[in-house]
Design a protein around this motif. Sequence first.
Motif, PDB file in Angstrom:
ATOM      1  N   ALA A  67       0.842  -1.201   0.000  1.00 24.59           N
ATOM      2  CA  ALA A  67       0.000   0.000   0.000  1.00 24.59           C
ATOM      3  C   ALA A  67       0.874   1.246   0.000  1.00 24.59           C
ATOM      4  N   TRP A  68       0.357   2.305  -0.623  1.00 25.82           N
ATOM      5  CA  TRP A  68       1.107   3.549  -0.743  1.00 25.82           C
ATOM      6  C   TRP A  68       0.200   4.755  -0.508  1.00 25.82           C
ATOM      7  N   ILE A 113       2.975   2.682   2.978  1.00 28.03           N
ATOM      8  CA  ILE A 113       2.328   2.893   4.273  1.00 28.03           C
ATOM      9  C   ILE A 113       2.050   1.547   4.922  1.00 28.03           C
ATOM     10  N   GLN A 114       1.976   1.565   6.259  1.00 32.04           N
ATOM     11  CA  GLN A 114       1.620   0.358   6.996  1.00 32.04           C
ATOM     12  C   GLN A 114       0.992   0.752   8.323  1.00 32.04           C
ATOM     13  N   VAL A 115       0.267  -0.185   8.897  1.00 31.58           N
ATOM     14  CA  VAL A 115      -0.409   0.075  10.166  1.00 31.58           C
ATOM     15  C   VAL A 115       0.627   0.300  11.268  1.00 31.58           C
ATOM     16  N   GLU A 125      -2.461   3.996   7.164  1.00 28.12           N
ATOM     17  CA  GLU A 125      -1.220   4.761   7.245  1.00 28.12           C
ATOM     18  C   GLU A 125      -0.714   4.924   8.677  1.00 28.12           C
ATOM     19  N   GLY A 126      -1.388   4.286   9.639  1.00 25.84           N
ATOM     20  CA  GLY A 126      -0.906   4.307  11.015  1.00 25.84           C
ATOM     21  C   GLY A 126      -1.342   5.487  11.839  1.00 25.84           C
ATOM     22  N   MET A 175      -6.007  -3.569   4.049  1.00 29.05           N
ATOM     23  CA  MET A 175      -5.503  -4.941   4.113  1.00 29.05           C
ATOM     24  C   MET A 175      -4.054  -5.019   3.629  1.00 29.05           C
ATOM     25  N   ALA A 176      -3.741  -4.304   2.543  1.00 29.66           N
ATOM     26  CA  ALA A 176      -2.375  -4.325   2.023  1.00 29.66           C
ATOM     27  C   ALA A 176      -1.394  -3.655   2.983  1.00 29.66           C
TER      28      ALA A 176
END
Length: 248
Positions: free
Chosen positions: A131-132, A142-144, A191-192, A216-217
């Motif tokens: 994910a971006w 981006i990530q959680v 994106e956290g 999800m990604a």
Amino acid sequence: MLEKISQLARDAGDAIMAVYDGAQPINARQKQDDSPVTAADMAAHNVIKSGLALLDPQTPMLSEEDPQTWSERQGWTRYWLVDPLDGTKEFLKRNGEFTVNIALIENGVPVLGVVYVPVTKVMYSAAEGKAWKEENGECKPIQVKEAYPPLVVVSRSHYDNDHELQDYLSQLGEHQTVAIGSSLKFCLVAEGEAQLYPRFGPTNIWDTGAGHAVAMAAGATVHDWAGQPLLYTPKESFLNPGFRVSLF
């Protein structure tokens, strides 16, 4: 394909902004389900419909503004799921919290998705498990992200009348809450910036498909309240069950 779909979302966003900025009349009316629709919804729908017909003519498109009958959809295993303007109420309030949503569904799972914010020109996208977020010409993965107390995102338009949600939050323990419109809630978790998006009130599959793909990604789970993944396998009703977007 992801970049082409992202550009298609930008083009749809431009069509929305032509109405939002007053260059074209809004022409708001109520649909049969009492939800509003405007000239911007229809303009974005037409841009996406034409674009997908050129990019992927073999794959059907299900859009909020032109849904096919159950008999037409029931055999689909792959389709584009589109909400041309998610957050029409926010559009009419002119608060900027509305998005263009395009997702590719394969065997009930959103495998590609874009969520575009026309007012800020921010693009969230996802494909192949990544994910971006693109902002000001810069694209970053981006990530959680965990945080304590967690930030909980809730629907701006439904929070005050959702007693089930308020009961849930009262039992959650220490947390912070922010209300925001449209599929941006999925993206904030992705994106956290937020850690939880609980939903008890009604949503349709086109409200969630693209945001689901992004969340999800980025590492989030999107489950119903029985703990089962939210799926998009065609069914007669377009309604989702209640769900939770979270880190676990």
